[in-house]
Structure formats: structure tokens, C-alpha cells
Enzyme design. Structure first.
Site, mmCIF file in Angstrom:
data_model
loop_
_atom_site.group_PDB
_atom_site.id
_atom_site.type_symbol
_atom_site.label_atom_id
_atom_site.label_comp_id
_atom_site.label_asym_id
_atom_site.label_seq_id
_atom_site.Cartn_x
_atom_site.Cartn_y
_atom_site.Cartn_z
ATOM 1 N N TYR A 142 0.690 -0.779 -0.094
ATOM 2 C CA TYR A 142 -0.098 0.229 -0.068
ATOM 3 C C TYR A 142 0.663 1.031 -0.262
ATOM 4 O O TYR A 142 -0.026 2.120 -0.241
ATOM 5 C CB TYR A 142 -1.188 -0.192 1.467
ATOM 6 C CG TYR A 142 -2.446 -1.169 1.426
ATOM 7 C CD1 TYR A 142 -2.768 -2.088 -0.080
ATOM 8 C CD2 TYR A 142 -2.888 -0.815 1.949
ATOM 9 C CE1 TYR A 142 -2.441 -3.100 0.038
ATOM 10 C CE2 TYR A 142 -4.319 -1.434 2.009
ATOM 11 C CZ TYR A 142 -4.537 -2.873 0.574
ATOM 12 O OH TYR A 142 -4.903 -3.643 0.942
ATOM 13 N N LYS A 190 2.729 -15.238 1.751
ATOM 14 C CA LYS A 190 3.288 -16.196 1.254
ATOM 15 C C LYS A 190 4.702 -16.180 0.507
ATOM 16 O O LYS A 190 4.867 -15.871 -0.619
ATOM 17 C CB LYS A 190 2.146 -14.984 0.380
ATOM 18 C CG LYS A 190 2.587 -15.467 -1.679
ATOM 19 C CD LYS A 190 0.693 -16.953 -1.523
ATOM 20 C CE LYS A 190 0.723 -18.039 -2.922
ATOM 21 N NZ LYS A 190 -0.148 -18.956 -2.886
ATOM 22 N N ASP A 223 -3.738 -17.827 1.229
ATOM 23 C CA ASP A 223 -4.720 -18.568 0.241
ATOM 24 C C ASP A 223 -5.748 -19.815 1.711
ATOM 25 O O ASP A 223 -6.728 -19.876 1.711
ATOM 26 C CB ASP A 223 -4.439 -19.037 -1.191
ATOM 27 C CG ASP A 223 -3.087 -20.070 -0.948
ATOM 28 O OD1 ASP A 223 -2.533 -19.839 0.840
ATOM 29 O OD2 ASP A 223 -2.509 -20.462 -1.922
ATOM 30 N N ASP A 247 -5.775 -6.847 5.150
ATOM 31 C CA ASP A 247 -7.499 -6.146 4.922
ATOM 32 C C ASP A 247 -8.306 -7.156 4.053
ATOM 33 O O ASP A 247 -9.214 -6.441 4.653
ATOM 34 C CB ASP A 247 -6.336 -4.845 4.072
ATOM 35 C CG ASP A 247 -7.531 -3.905 3.168
ATOM 36 O OD1 ASP A 247 -8.594 -3.688 3.880
ATOM 37 O OD2 ASP A 247 -7.286 -3.250 1.864
ATOM 38 N N ASP A 251 -11.849 -8.043 6.519
ATOM 39 C CA ASP A 251 -13.376 -8.760 5.939
ATOM 40 C C ASP A 251 -13.632 -9.467 5.752
ATOM 41 O O ASP A 251 -15.643 -9.748 5.964
ATOM 42 C CB ASP A 251 -13.427 -7.532 4.216
ATOM 43 C CG ASP A 251 -13.714 -6.128 4.476
ATOM 44 O OD1 ASP A 251 -13.020 -5.299 4.700
ATOM 45 O OD2 ASP A 251 -13.905 -5.709 3.295
HETATM 46 C C1 IPM Z 1 -9.878 -0.047 5.525
HETATM 47 C C2 IPM Z 1 -10.060 0.377 4.520
HETATM 48 C C3 IPM Z 1 -9.122 1.591 3.548
HETATM 49 C C4 IPM Z 1 -7.494 0.282 3.761
HETATM 50 C C5 IPM Z 1 -8.413 1.361 2.556
HETATM 51 C C6 IPM Z 1 -10.145 2.527 2.787
HETATM 52 C C7 IPM Z 1 -7.892 2.102 2.079
HETATM 53 O O1 IPM Z 1 -10.830 -1.133 3.695
HETATM 54 O O2 IPM Z 1 -9.462 0.198 6.433
HETATM 55 O O3 IPM Z 1 -9.112 -1.495 5.919
HETATM 56 O O4 IPM Z 1 -7.974 -0.822 2.557
HETATM 57 O O5 IPM Z 1 -7.183 -0.111 4.247
HETATM 58 MN MN MN Z 2 -10.995 -3.386 3.956
#
Ligand code: IPM
Ligand code: MN
Length: 358
Positions: A142, A190, A223, A247, A251
């Protein structure tokens, strides 16, 4: 008196922040102290009001505060701006970098009352779910340079880069966190493909040998980790991983709690200064309708009390109030599945219920 920089941002940010502030005010009253909230624009709203997603003044407000409570940024309105002007790349990432918030803590807990909202059948987590994801937040792909796209838009490059100290400091936090829990760390990488992962695995392994021989450590390819999270999530205690993997996996793990609207996070630097934000986004499709789930924002405020202000009792008080609200059957739309014993309520009413249980 605690000084908090409040950055509601875009989309559902302001609505759910509003609830978190009311919850904090109730807590302040109950425990006889005061918050000094200083609001500032960030993200799309800052572009609209000041021409930039992260105005100087917003940074100043944050620098002068004891902690930052963050909503969320971004939305369709700003999607077509040049990349560096967009809310996510132009505000959230620089803010994390500015304060060196390398440690992103994402607790994944399934509330008992919400077991039916989990995307997995009950039988896959007989003992409940309680995982902490530690995501490295200021390095990796990132932030690595070079990062560019050519003018013809035919080629682009991102760079994944990690140094030993960057891996060590997040690894250390993971082992320390594990010691207070089930004493088990899963390091996700990985290493069969990426050189940064080869280094990652080596540094984490040595760190454990030297400083944390009492903590169990296993390594897992990303993975496989993605698959294991839906196959047998109960096997995890603390997961530590680099920025992008964290990240994505967080989620995925969030859905195990029933909704992206449930998961808070804390981002800390080496001196313990923190930014607290929900892991979900701005949800532009439901913004402004007073139907968003404020839980992630409220639980982020609880994490702020725990980590920045060392107020464990008050933090647990908020978490209990959320649990009680769910046990009493109240649900926002994202976690409402049937009218048997539950009742669908809006953002404000859900917030008022939480407050009533404090
Ligand atoms: C998170 C979000 C952010 C990230 C985005 C909005 C840049 O998805 O905090 O997980 O990828 O870190
Ligand atoms: Mn995120």
C-alpha cells in the site's frame, strides 16, 4: 478531561459517529469525567469544503488530541478524481502514515445473540468465535515505492517492501496479545512466492525463539488462511499479517460476526497514540437514511477507552451494552433476519437502546 479529534468523514460516517458520541457522553457522565470533542473534516467532505481530503487544520486537530475517532471516507462523488486526491488514498492512508500507526488491531468476536447472523452454520464454531487480527498498517504494497501508472495507462507498478524492524514490531505485539489470550499466533504470509514473505516468516520465527518461546506459533499461506477462516475459524487465536493480507482477511472475518457493520478497529503507534475506526466503509447506498448499523463505530469508541485512556471498565461497559441490546432483540437491517423475537430498528433507536443499557 480527554481531548478527542472526531473525524466523521463521508457516507454513513456522520450518522454512526453521532451515536458513538452520545454513547461516550453517557459514559463520561457515568464515570464522572469529561470529553472535549473537536470535530474536523476529512475525506470527500473535506474536498468539498476545503479542496483537499486531508486539510492542514485536520492534522493539527489530530496532533492536539489524545486520540482520534474516525468514521469512514470515500464515495461515488469523488471516485473519478485523480488517485492522490481521492479520499482513501489522499486522507486515510496519509493519516495512518503521519502518525506512524503501524499496528491495526481488529478483534473478531461473535456475539451470542447474533450467532444466527454468522455466515457459517453454528456447528462450525461450537465454542464461539474470538479472534484478533493484527494487521501491519504502514508498510507493504500500500505504501512501497515506486508506485505509478504510465500516462498511456498501459502499465502500472506497485511495490511490496518490508524491513526487519517493521516485521518485528508488529510481531512483538501479536505475541504479547496472544499471551493474554490462548497463547497462539498464526502468522499469515505467501512465503512460497513472495520474498517479503520469506523475510516475514524468518523474522517472526526468530522473534518467537528469542522472546516468546512460551507462545505457540504456526505459519499459514494466505490462500489457505482465507479458506481456513470459513472452514474452521475456531482454530485461530491471534492472526498477524502484512498490510494487504490483513485488509482482505479482516473483511472476510467480519462476515463471521454477521455484518461488516459490527467490526471496530484500533490503529496504534509505538507510543500508544491511536486512531479508532470501523473496518467497513461509507456504505453510500444507505447513507443519510438513518438505517446503518452504528455498532462498529460504537465499539471503536470502546477500544479508544481501552487502549488510549486505559479505562477497561468503561470499555467493557459499552461492549456489554451492545451485547444486551442484541440480546433484547433489537437489530438494524443488516443483521435482521426474522421477526421471531427480534425487532428491526433504525440507527438512532439502536443507539438509544445501547445508551439505555449503560
Ligand atoms: C480498511 C479500508 C482501507 C484500507 C481503505 C479505505 C483504504 O478498506 O481500513 O480496511 O484498505 O486500509
Ligand atoms: Mn479494508
Amino acid at each position: 478531561m480527554y481531548k478527542v479529534a472526531v473525524l466523521p468523514g463521508d457516507g454513513i460516517g456522520p450518522e454512526v459517529m453521532n451515536i458513538a458520541i452520545k454513547v461516550l457522553e453517557k459514559i463520561a457522565q457515568k464515570y464522572s469525567f469529561k470529553f472535549n470533542f473537536e470535530f474536523a473534516d476529512v475525506g470527500g467532505i473535506a474536498i468539498d469544503n476545503h479542496g483537499t481530503p486531508l486539510p492542514e487544520n485536520t492534522i493539527k486537530v489530530c496532533e492536539n488530541a489524545d486520540a482520534i475517532l474516525f468514521g469512514s471516507v470515500g464515495g461515488p462523488k469523488w471516485e473519478n478524481l485523480p488517485p492522490e486526491k481521492q479520499p482513501e488514498r489522499g486522507a486515510l492512508l496519509p493519516l495512518r502514515k503521519h502518525f506512524n500507526l503501524f499496528a491495526n488491531i481488529r478483534p473478531v468476536k461473535v456475539f451470542d445473540a447474533l450467532r444466527e447472523a454468522c455466515s457459517l452454520k453454528d456447528k462450525f464454531f461450537p465454542n464461539g468465535l474470538d479472534i484478533v487480527i493484527l494487521r501491519e498498517l504502514t508498510g507493504g504494497i500500500y505504501f512501497g515505492q515506486p508506485k505509478s501508472i504510465n500516462p498511456e495507462k498501459t502499465e502500472a507498478v506497485d511495490t511490496m517492501r518490508y524491513s526487519k524492524p517493521e516485521i518485528e514490531r508488529i510481531g512483538r505485539l501479536a505475541f504479547q496479545a496472544a499471551r493474554l489470550r490462548k497463547s497462539k499466533v498464526t502468522s499469515v504470509d505467501k512465503a512460497n512466492v513472495l520474498m517479503t514473505s520469506v523475510l516475514w516468516r524468518e523474522v517472526i520465527t526468530k522473534l518467537r525463539e528469542k522472546e516468546f518461546p512460551d507462545v505457540e506459533l504456526n505459519h499459514m499461506y494466505v490462500d489457505n488462511a482465507a479458506m481456513q477462516l470459513v472452514r474452521n475459524p475456531g482454530q485461530f487465536d491471534v492472526i498477524v499479517t502484512e498490510n494487504m493480507f490483513g485488509d482482505i482477511l479482516s473483511d472476510e472475518a467480519a462476515m463471521l460476526t454477521g455484518s461488516l457493520g459490527m467490526l471496530p478497529s484500533a490503529s496504534l503507534n509505538e507510543s500508544g497514540f491511536g486512531l479508532y475506526e470501523p473496518i467497513g466503509g461509507t456504505a453510500p447506498d444507505i447513507a443519510g437514511q438513518n438505517i446503518a448499523n452504528p455498532t462498529a463505530q460504537v465499539l471503536s469508541a470502546a477500544l479508544m477507552l481501552r487502549y488510549s485512556f486505559k479505562m477497561e471498565e468503561a470499555a467493557a461497559d459499552i461492549e456489554n451494552a451492545v451485547a444486551k441490546t442484541l440480546e433484547a432483540g433489537f437489530r438494524t437491517g443488516d443483521i435482521y433476519f426474522s421477526d421471531e423475537g427480534t425487532q428491526k430498528v433504525n440507527t438512532t433507536d439502536f443507539g438509544d437502546k445501547i445508551i439505555s443499557f449503560i
